[in-house]
Design a protein around this motif. Structure first.
Motif, PDB file in Angstrom:
ATOM      1  N   ARG A 106      -1.352  -9.581  -8.379  1.00 32.47           N
ATOM      2  CA  ARG A 106      -0.316 -10.048  -7.438  1.00 32.47           C
ATOM      3  C   ARG A 106      -0.338  -9.236  -6.159  1.00 32.47           C
ATOM      4  N   ARG A 107      -0.503  -7.932  -6.282  1.00 32.41           N
ATOM      5  CA  ARG A 107      -0.550  -7.091  -5.079  1.00 32.41           C
ATOM      6  C   ARG A 107      -1.819  -7.327  -4.284  1.00 32.41           C
ATOM      7  N   LEU A 108      -2.927  -7.568  -4.982  1.00 36.95           N
ATOM      8  CA  LEU A 108      -4.191  -7.824  -4.308  1.00 36.95           C
ATOM      9  C   LEU A 108      -4.133  -9.109  -3.481  1.00 36.95           C
ATOM     10  N   LEU A 109      -3.398 -10.090  -3.987  1.00 38.11           N
ATOM     11  CA  LEU A 109      -3.316 -11.393  -3.312  1.00 38.11           C
ATOM     12  C   LEU A 109      -2.098 -11.500  -2.404  1.00 38.11           C
ATOM     13  N   LYS A 110      -1.416 -10.383  -2.169  1.00 39.06           N
ATOM     14  CA  LYS A 110      -0.209 -10.399  -1.336  1.00 39.06           C
ATOM     15  C   LYS A 110      -0.522 -10.996   0.044  1.00 39.06           C
ATOM     16  N   GLY A 111       0.313 -11.912   0.486  1.00 33.75           N
ATOM     17  CA  GLY A 111       0.112 -12.583   1.774  1.00 33.75           C
ATOM     18  C   GLY A 111      -0.299 -14.034   1.612  1.00 33.75           C
ATOM     19  N   PRO A 168       0.047 -17.862  -0.195  1.00 34.05           N
ATOM     20  CA  PRO A 168       1.223 -18.632  -0.636  1.00 34.05           C
ATOM     21  C   PRO A 168       1.639 -18.229  -2.047  1.00 34.05           C
ATOM     22  N   SER A 169       2.946 -18.087  -2.252  1.00 34.27           N
ATOM     23  CA  SER A 169       3.452 -17.590  -3.524  1.00 34.27           C
ATOM     24  C   SER A 169       3.021 -18.453  -4.704  1.00 34.27           C
ATOM     25  N   ALA A 170       2.927 -19.774  -4.507  1.00 32.50           N
ATOM     26  CA  ALA A 170       2.510 -20.657  -5.598  1.00 32.50           C
ATOM     27  C   ALA A 170       1.084 -20.338  -6.035  1.00 32.50           C
ATOM     28  N   SER A 171       0.220 -20.039  -5.060  1.00 36.99           N
ATOM     29  CA  SER A 171      -1.173 -19.704  -5.385  1.00 36.99           C
ATOM     30  C   SER A 171      -1.247 -18.370  -6.112  1.00 36.99           C
ATOM     31  N   VAL A 172      -0.463 -17.393  -5.630  1.00 41.28           N
ATOM     32  CA  VAL A 172      -0.449 -16.079  -6.264  1.00 41.28           C
ATOM     33  C   VAL A 172       0.022 -16.192  -7.713  1.00 41.28           C
ATOM     34  N   ASP A 173       1.099 -16.953  -7.923  1.00 45.57           N
ATOM     35  CA  ASP A 173       1.628 -17.112  -9.280  1.00 45.57           C
ATOM     36  C   ASP A 173       0.630 -17.815 -10.189  1.00 45.57           C
ATOM     37  N   ARG A 174      -0.065 -18.805  -9.657  1.00 41.95           N
ATOM     38  CA  ARG A 174      -1.018 -19.566 -10.475  1.00 41.95           C
ATOM     39  C   ARG A 174      -2.186 -18.677 -10.918  1.00 41.95           C
ATOM     40  N   ILE A 175      -2.686 -17.873  -9.992  1.00 43.52           N
ATOM     41  CA  ILE A 175      -3.829 -17.018 -10.314  1.00 43.52           C
ATOM     42  C   ILE A 175      -3.416 -15.856 -11.220  1.00 43.52           C
ATOM     43  N   SER A 176      -2.302 -15.192 -10.871  1.00 44.28           N
ATOM     44  CA  SER A 176      -1.894 -14.014 -11.644  1.00 44.28           C
ATOM     45  C   SER A 176      -1.467 -14.376 -13.060  1.00 44.28           C
ATOM     46  N   SER A 177      -1.001 -15.612 -13.269  1.00 42.39           N
ATOM     47  CA  SER A 177      -0.553 -16.018 -14.604  1.00 42.39           C
ATOM     48  C   SER A 177      -1.703 -16.106 -15.594  1.00 42.39           C
ATOM     49  N   ARG A 178      -2.937 -16.086 -15.103  1.00 40.99           N
ATOM     50  CA  ARG A 178      -4.095 -16.130 -15.997  1.00 40.99           C
ATOM     51  C   ARG A 178      -4.305 -14.786 -16.703  1.00 40.99           C
ATOM     52  N   PHE A 179      -3.650 -13.758 -16.189  1.00 37.77           N
ATOM     53  CA  PHE A 179      -3.822 -12.421 -16.764  1.00 37.77           C
ATOM     54  C   PHE A 179      -2.637 -12.083 -17.658  1.00 37.77           C
ATOM     55  N   GLY A 180      -2.916 -11.362 -18.734  1.00 36.75           N
ATOM     56  CA  GLY A 180      -1.870 -11.024 -19.691  1.00 36.75           C
ATOM     57  C   GLY A 180      -0.786 -10.141 -19.088  1.00 36.75           C
ATOM     58  N   GLN A 181       0.432 -10.337 -19.572  1.00 37.52           N
ATOM     59  CA  GLN A 181       1.568  -9.551 -19.104  1.00 37.52           C
ATOM     60  C   GLN A 181       1.592  -8.213 -19.825  1.00 37.52           C
ATOM     61  N   ALA A 193       5.922  -9.674  -4.002  1.00 35.08           N
ATOM     62  CA  ALA A 193       6.249 -10.965  -3.378  1.00 35.08           C
ATOM     63  C   ALA A 193       7.182 -10.798  -2.181  1.00 35.08           C
ATOM     64  N   LEU A 194       8.083  -9.804  -2.250  1.00 31.43           N
ATOM     65  CA  LEU A 194       9.077  -9.649  -1.182  1.00 31.43           C
ATOM     66  C   LEU A 194       8.621  -8.719  -0.057  1.00 31.43           C
ATOM     67  N   LEU A 195       7.618  -7.869  -0.316  1.00 29.16           N
ATOM     68  CA  LEU A 195       7.129  -7.000   0.761  1.00 29.16           C
ATOM     69  C   LEU A 195       6.579  -7.844   1.900  1.00 29.16           C
ATOM     70  N   GLY A 196       7.110  -7.631   3.093  1.00 26.79           N
ATOM     71  CA  GLY A 196       6.684  -8.396   4.260  1.00 26.79           C
ATOM     72  C   GLY A 196       7.416  -9.702   4.446  1.00 26.79           C
ATOM     73  N   ALA A 197       8.310 -10.061   3.475  1.00 30.53           N
ATOM     74  CA  ALA A 197       9.047 -11.323   3.595  1.00 30.53           C
ATOM     75  C   ALA A 197      10.012 -11.274   4.768  1.00 30.53           C
ATOM     76  N   ALA A 198      10.212 -12.433   5.403  1.00 31.88           N
ATOM     77  CA  ALA A 198      11.088 -12.528   6.574  1.00 31.88           C
ATOM     78  C   ALA A 198      12.546 -12.586   6.149  1.00 31.88           C
ATOM     79  N   VAL A 199      13.396 -11.995   6.968  1.00 31.30           N
ATOM     80  CA  VAL A 199      14.850 -12.072   6.795  1.00 31.30           C
ATOM     81  C   VAL A 199      15.434 -12.584   8.099  1.00 31.30           C
TER      82      VAL A 199
END
Length: 425
Positions: free
Chosen positions: A149-154, A156-169, A13-19
């Protein structure tokens, strides 16, 4: 800035994030996460940035986590008077994206090798009354959630979280990753605490060694203490044994071989050149060397080639007290002791006493008076097929091997026969 204690994020999530700088203007983007293991292996020491104003060939810059503030939405901004510094090439940092992602690590509790797909991080306030931030390394993601999460990097974070949460931890707590060091080839090497490894079954360690890539396999093996290394070495296939020890010097191998069962040690040395084998034997203690040299004289397919010289044999005149003391003093693998063998004055075996009978007997009882097991022996020249037939026919746990004078020469345990049958399949 608004404080956001215990806000979860991740490397992906933080790779490529702006500072932003202290004035809110774009400063750069996150390209790495620097951990200083010698200072604090549980937290991110700083973020490595590619500054917006930097030329492509310019060195990246480092921003300490303590120099950051976290705004609404997780936006990162420099605190007042904070300035980035150049990241020096000789800085001894572990860089998570470069040195950890996609690398193989050992799941000590799952007894398996896994691949790192992502790393979970947690923003925390160091103290409630200060704005100081820390970025704690929480878990290593080794399942599909991290990979997605890495595949969907780039996105929106909300979309990434929604999709990745479908997979087991599937995660490994960072505490169980212990200490990570970079070797000269810039690969990750895990140093697992020895007390954790010592609790694992040698066959589990062997499975892990076989799953690892060569560089990681070698790094793990040389980190084991001699006793654990010896037990693991006995469990892997001969080809893997040679691969594990080929880069070790004769003294190092001798230390491991001395901890091995003499029969297994003889099998290992028999696969080496005479020159290499002799060099290792020269480094061994005289007593252990003699045991192994005696076994090297026999054919590997014979009963003598399968037997071990680690067993418990006592004079027929001995008492239970003596046997108990011998058990306490026994330096071999105690798990293999299922029977006690009684010898006459000529060292010939005359009886076998199951260990359970020994433990149930009163102190002072003559061993010769205890209930005996069925005595089955084989000659040193018996082949592997004959040995397996005897174990199967009489449901044996151990088989005494006698020489041509009918004296006890060694013992074959059930595990050696199982290994023989597996190898012949």
């Amino acid at each position: 800035m608004t404080k956001h204690p215990n806000q979860r994020t991740s490397v992906s999530a933080l790779l490529g994030a702006a500072v932003a700088d202290a004035q809110g203007s774009p400063l750069g983007h996150v390209r790495e996460f620097a951990v200083a293991p010698s200072i604090d292996a549980a937290h991110i020491h700083g973020l490595v940035l590619r500054l917006a104003s930097a030329k492509r060939d310019k060195q990246p810059s480092l921003i300490l986590i303590s120099q950051l503030e976290l705004g609404p939405g997780g936006h990162m901004q420099l605190r007042k008077d904070a300035q980035p510094t150049l990241l020096q090439e000789d800085d001894d940092y572990l860089l998570l994206e470069r040195d950890l992602l996609d690398q193989q690590i050992i799941d000590v509790h799952g007894h398996k090798v896994v691949r790192v797909n992502d790393v979970d991080l947690v923003w925390e306030n160091c103290q409630e009354d200060t704005p100081d931030l820390s970025l704690r390394i929480a878990e290593v993601e080794v399942g599909m959630r991290g990979a997605v999460r890495r595949l969907l990097k780039g996105l929106p974070s909300a979309s990434v979280d929604r999709i990745s949460s479908r997979f087991g931890q599937s995660v490994i707590p960072w505490d169980f990753v212990d200490l990570i060091e970079r070797d000269p080839s810039r690969r990750v090497r895990l140093k697992i605490e020895q007390d954790r490894l010592s609790k694992m079954h040698p066959s589990d360690i062997a499975d892990i060694l076989e799953e690892l890539a060569p560089a990681e396999r070698h790094a793990l093996f040389i980190s084991l203490d001699e006793e654990v290394a010896a037990e693991a070495l006995e469990e892997v296939k001969p080809k893997m044994q040679q691969s594990l020890i080929e880069s070790l010097d004769s003294e190092q191998i001798a230390g491991i071989v001395e901890e091995m069962d003499p029969g297994a040690a003889a099998d290992l040395l028999s696969e080496m050149t005479d020159e290499r084998s002799e060099a290792i034997l020269e480094e061994m203690d005289p007593e252990e060397r003699q045991e192994v040299e005696d076994l090297l004289e026999f054919s590997g397919d014979s009963a003598a080639g399968r037997m071990t010289t680690e067993y418990l044999a006592l004079p027929a005149t001995a008492l239970v007290d003596r046997a108990i003391d011998s058990l306490r003093e026994y330096e071999g693998d105690i798990d293999n002791i299922t029977d006690v063998f009684l010898l006459d004055e000529e060292e010939k075996i005359i009886a076998v006493i199951p260990l359970v009978q020994l433990l149930l007997a009163a102190a002072g009882t003559p061993l010769a008076d205890l209930p005996r097991g069925h005595l089955v022996t084989c000659n040193v020249d018996a082949n592997g097929r004959k040995v397996a037939e005897l174990f199967d026919k009489y449901n044996l746990r151990s088989l005494p091997v006698v020489d041509h004078e009918k004296q006890l020469a060694g013992v074959i345990h059930a595990e050696q026969v199982i290994a023989l049958l597996r190898a012949s399949r």
